[in-house]
Design an enzyme around this catalytic site. Sequence first.
Site, short mmCIF file in Angstrom:
data_model
loop_
_atom_site.label_atom_id
_atom_site.label_comp_id
_atom_site.label_asym_id
_atom_site.label_seq_id
_atom_site.Cartn_x
_atom_site.Cartn_y
_atom_site.Cartn_z
N ASN A 9 32.54 49.42 46.61
CA ASN A 9 32.98 48.74 45.30
C ASN A 9 31.67 48.06 44.51
OD1 ASN A 9 34.21 47.23 43.59
ND2 ASN A 9 35.29 45.93 45.09
N LYS A 11 31.53 46.65 42.03
CA LYS A 11 31.92 45.41 40.92
C LYS A 11 31.05 45.50 39.77
CE LYS A 11 33.10 43.01 45.03
NZ LYS A 11 33.52 41.95 45.82
P1 PGA Z 1 31.93 42.17 49.80
O1 PGA Z 1 32.80 42.61 48.98
O2 PGA Z 1 31.64 43.47 51.01
O3 PGA Z 1 30.85 41.89 49.07
O4 PGA Z 1 32.47 41.02 50.61
C1 PGA Z 1 34.13 43.34 49.42
C2 PGA Z 1 35.17 43.95 48.26
O5 PGA Z 1 35.47 42.66 47.58
O6 PGA Z 1 35.69 44.82 48.10
#
Ligand code: PGA
Length: 253
Positions: A9, A11
């Site tokens: 992901n 983002k």
């Molecule tokens: P992170 O995010 O691995 O940076 O904790 C996971 C997510 O939000 O899907």
Amino acid sequence: MRVPFLAGNWKMYKTVAEAVEFVRSLKGALAGVQGVEVAVCPPFTALHAVARELEDSNIVLGAQNMYWEEEGAYTGEISPVMLKETGCRYVILGHSERRQYFGERDEDVNAKVKAALKHGLVPIVCVGERLEEREAGDTEKIVGTQVRRSLAGLSGTELARLVVAYEPVWAIGTGRTASPEDAQEVNAFIRRVLAGMGGEEAARQVRIQYGGSVKPENAADLLGQPDIDGALVGGASLKVESFAAIVRAALRV
Ligand code: PGA
């Protein structure tokens, strides 16, 4: 047998140029890897270019959100038809950042899940409790409600096809991971809830990921748990080296 599923992901990271360069290098790092399914979920703007780059690879494409209508006057939104056209197989729905910053409710997630399935997209439905909810002993209550409401009205066959991601909010982007035992406990609980909704067979087939500060160092322990069928990876999916190491950890367990 559930095939482990690792999804990155991204983002709101990576321009189109950065995204294309990244997947080019990821393809090389994962060439020949079998026995796991790997997806990347770039921002909308990079989907088309990344899809082209992934055409002859063992990596599939996902989006991070969508609206439930096919088209219409919904400024700023993206429809399931548009995602399908770019070549997406998956779509992340109900991520805690969408719930927290953009006011998404379980009912919205439910409408999106139904629209995704209708258009042949596989939803990755995110659920997870906040720190104060865990500390109050409410994890199962919160997660159970999110699962029941977000997936309301689906048949056993539909439930069997989708992916659920258990992502405790306090573990996302914080470097604080749930212990493998705690994550396993909640994933097993989610599977029981799904069995109640769609039957044992659907619950046996559905893949339930863990997400929240998954890194190369903790991936094997998490993925080794019987009800953890993969990971939704944020931060560590932005670097080829760390994401490929997490994929390789899934192969070893
Ligand atoms: P992170 O995010 O691995 O940076 O904790 C996971 C997510 O939000 O899907």
